[in-house]
Design an enzyme around this catalytic site. Structure first.
Site: not given
Ligand code: DC
Length: 662
Positions: A52, A95, A321, A349, A395-396, A423
């Site tokens: 990003d 993206n 999160d 996700e 990822h988490r 990520k």
């Protein structure tokens, strides 16, 4: 980063030390755009390096900003007050939602001829609500593909700022953030009011936007969460320098680590209790469970407090999160922990409620779940099971479950697809290992011993790569020792044993991929010659030299594991290794392989000479009194005469898998 199919975490128990965490994604891209819009030059410290941010930086360069980058520090000279480029510009947004939305708004308010496009997935992500709001304001935006989706074309606006600008708040808070960052460009003469339609979601992210705007000289009057007024005369001004906070959600794993692990505590740098990120409130939840947390400007220090942890019941809407981390902490608590108001977990996700429940159950826990809640019961000692944790490309999930390695039953934990952490935190596991050392005897070792030219180096390094383990080429240490001794003018014989041993004991050797560096000089080619092998064989027959290299070899036993090749790995250096393999192949076959290898490299070689050399080395290596080449009693024999490399690798991996509980 671990790009292996899985990563096995051996049992861990202590943690101590300091970690620096990657920068927050949300803050990084906001700061980049604000620095580009303002007047003056801004030095941005600790910027996150991610897809990003790379997209945003590339776009800003295209727009004419002067951008200089050195590591994680970026200097940007803003466009404030200067003319924007007039020729048509096409910007590629990949993206990166955090680049696409705010840039669209800023460009549309400023005006020009811009095309914004991205990858296919970006063209499937809605942007209609933002475009509607911008059109309401007088911006010119056309859809180049499907109505409501990128790609977009932005033209010259005719701004109408006299009435409030409506924007939907219940789809994505990024639309409101985009307007809040773009409109100060147009607020020279009059107040501009934004009105939120629908219940505003993700308020903590709007708070980040407002706090950052303030750092760049823009004051926004907030009336509840419904109206935001940008005051007339607002003007972007560079703060000169700004630090990007570390990601508070990433910090949650290390806060939990400090609360769970024994040892001297964990210090997290880059984010403190005064953080502008909503997820920092995870600290309060961790404290409620027993963590002892101290904090200062951009640091947190976490120690174990209550043990077992205290069970909690918590509405987690404000930390969606980071709250996943609480679910794993709950396994170590004194009663059931209930996390509620987490409906958003279902649409992240992966379905995170289902994922956390399924994987906690694999470890042996009892878990209840509802549409928007989860209850995790503690897992007492004696009931933990070794589990292979599926990570759902989330990822988490991967980061959370690494904390299960601290279980009291000392069972290992397998994390599938560990690279999914990239990520937000590509070096997560390396960072964890840097503060959570394991006792050496708990760190798995695979030994691959065998005669010269048996292919053990290739086999061992491939096995190491598949498991994400470290690799020790012990032969290289003898080769480097011989090389260093010859350079010092020593003769490689028993008369110089103690001098060569003294050299070996403090060998400034370093491995960098397949390169071997001696005092930072690349000696790979020099030591890998046939002569280099003969010389190594000579020094390796000297007992004092062998002794001098023991500590260095042991130092390679680091998390998450080691594959070591040589002659005495299984017999002398790592006698407690979990798997010992002894490679065999006849001298003729080995000589033939070596012959082919040398010829293919353009080095002339005579087969009979190679065979004679190999036999001489075999004889010296097997007949020497100190650690002669022989298979360990518990070694598995692998005759690779008729096997390709991949077959041998698969055989060793299969043997290893048979030794694990997964
Ligand atoms: O594996 P290699 O060909 O790079 O090893 C070079 C020499 O070093 C070999 O002839 C024997 C010696 N060696 C040893 O004695 N013990 C080891 N663990 C590794 C190598």
């Amino acid at each position: 980063m671990f790009s292996t199919a899985f990563l096995d975490l051996p049992p861990l128990s202590t943690a101590e030390g300091e970690v620096a965490l990657p920068g927050s994604k949300s803050i990084s891209n906001r700061v980049l755009l604000l620095s580009a819009l303002c007047q003056g030059t801004t030095t941005v410290h600790d910027l996150l390096d991610s897809d990003d941010t790379r997209v945003m930086l590339a776009a800003l360069r295209q727009l004419g900003c002067a951008v200089a980058q050195q590591g994680s520090t970026v200097t940007i000279t803003g466009l404030g007050g200067r003319a924007w480029p007039t020729p048509a510009i096409e910007l590629f947004m990949g993206n990166a939602g955090t680049a696409m939305r705010p840039l669209t708004a800023a460009l549309a308010v400023q005006g020009g001829d811009f095309t914004l496009k991205g990858v296919q997935r970006m063209h499937e992500r809605p942007i209609g609500d933002l475009v509607d709001a911008l059109r309401e304001l007088g911006c010119t935006i056309d859809y180049l593909g499907n109505e409501g989706f990128p790609p977009l074309r932005v033209g010259q606006p005719q701004l109408r700022l006299d009435k409030p600008i409506p924007v939907r708040g219940d789809v994505s808070s990024q639309f409101l953030t985009a307007l809040l960052m773009a409109l100060p460009l147009a607020a020279q003469e009059r107040d501009i009011t934004i009105e939120v339609v629908g219940e505003l979601i993700s308020k903590p992210y709007i708070e980040i936007t407002l706090k950052l705007l303030a750092r760049y000289g823009i004051v926004v009057q907030r009336q509840g969460w419904e109206r935001f007024v940008i005051l007339a005369g607002s003007r972007y001004q560079s703060p000169g320098s700004i630090h990007v906070e570390a990601d508070a959600s990433s910090a949650s794993y290390f806060i939990a680590l400090g609360a769970i692990a024994q040892g001297g505590g964990v210090r997290v740098h880059g984010v403190g209790a005064d953080s502008i990120q909503g997820d920092i409130r995870f600290v309060e939840a961790a404290q409620a469970m027993g963590a002892q947390v101290r904090s200062g400007p951009s640091w947190l220090h976490i120690d174990r407090g209550a043990w077992p942890l205290k069970a909690i019941t918590l509405d987690c809407n404000h930390i969606p999160d980071a709250a996943m981390t609480l679910a794993v902490m709950a396994l170590y608590a004194d009663g059931p922990t209930t996390l509620s108001n987490i409906a958003s977990w279902r649409v992240k996700e992966t379905d995170r409620i289902a994922a956390m429940a399924t994987e906690c159950r694999k470890l042996g826990a009892t878990v209840e779940e509802g549409p928007d809640w989860i209850r995790v019961h503690p897992l007492p000692a004696g009931q933990w099971r070794a589990a292979s944790i599926h990570t759902y490309d989330d990822h988490r999930v991967a980061m959370c479950f690494s904390l299960a390695a601290f279980n009291p039953d000392r069972v290992p934990v397998r994390i599938e697809d560990p690279k999914c952490v990239a990520k937000t935190f590509p070096d997560y596991f390396e960072t964890l290992f840097s503060v959570a050392p394991a006792d050496a005897e708990r760190i798995p070792v695979i030994c691959i011993d065998g005669p010269s030219a048996s292919g053990k180096g290739t086999l061992a390094s491939q096995v190491a790569a598949r498991l994400g383990y470290h690799y020790l080429d012990s032969g290289a240490l003898y080769r480097v020792t011989a090389h260093a001794a010859l350079q010092t003018g020593l003769v490689l014989d028993a008369a110089h044993e103690s001098q060569i041993a003294a050299l070996a004991a403090t060998l400034p050797v370093r491995f960098d991929g397949d390169r071997v560096l001696l005092a930072n000089k690349d000696v790979s080619e020099a030591i890998r010659s046939e002569q280099g092998g003969m010389n190594a064989s000579k020094v390796s027959a000297l007992p004092a030299v062998r002794q001098a290299l023991v500590a260095l070899q042991h130092s390679f036993r680091r998390l998450p594991g080691l594959v070591a090749d040589g002659r005495d790995m299984g017999t002398v250096i790592f006698p407690d290794a979990g798997l010992k393999v002894f490679l065999t192949a006849s001298a003729e076959q080995r000589a033939e392989r070596r012959h082919k290898q040398l010829i293919s490299k353009g080095i002339s070689a005579i087969f009979v000479d190679l065979l004679a050399d190999l036999r001489a080395r075999d004889a010296r290596d097997t007949s020497r009194s100190s650690a002669p080449l022989k298979a360990a009693e518990d070694a598995l024999l692998l005759d690779n005469s008729d096997l390709g490399i991949e077959d041998s690798v698969q055989q060793v991996l299969a043997w290893w898998q048979g030794k694990t509980p997964f």
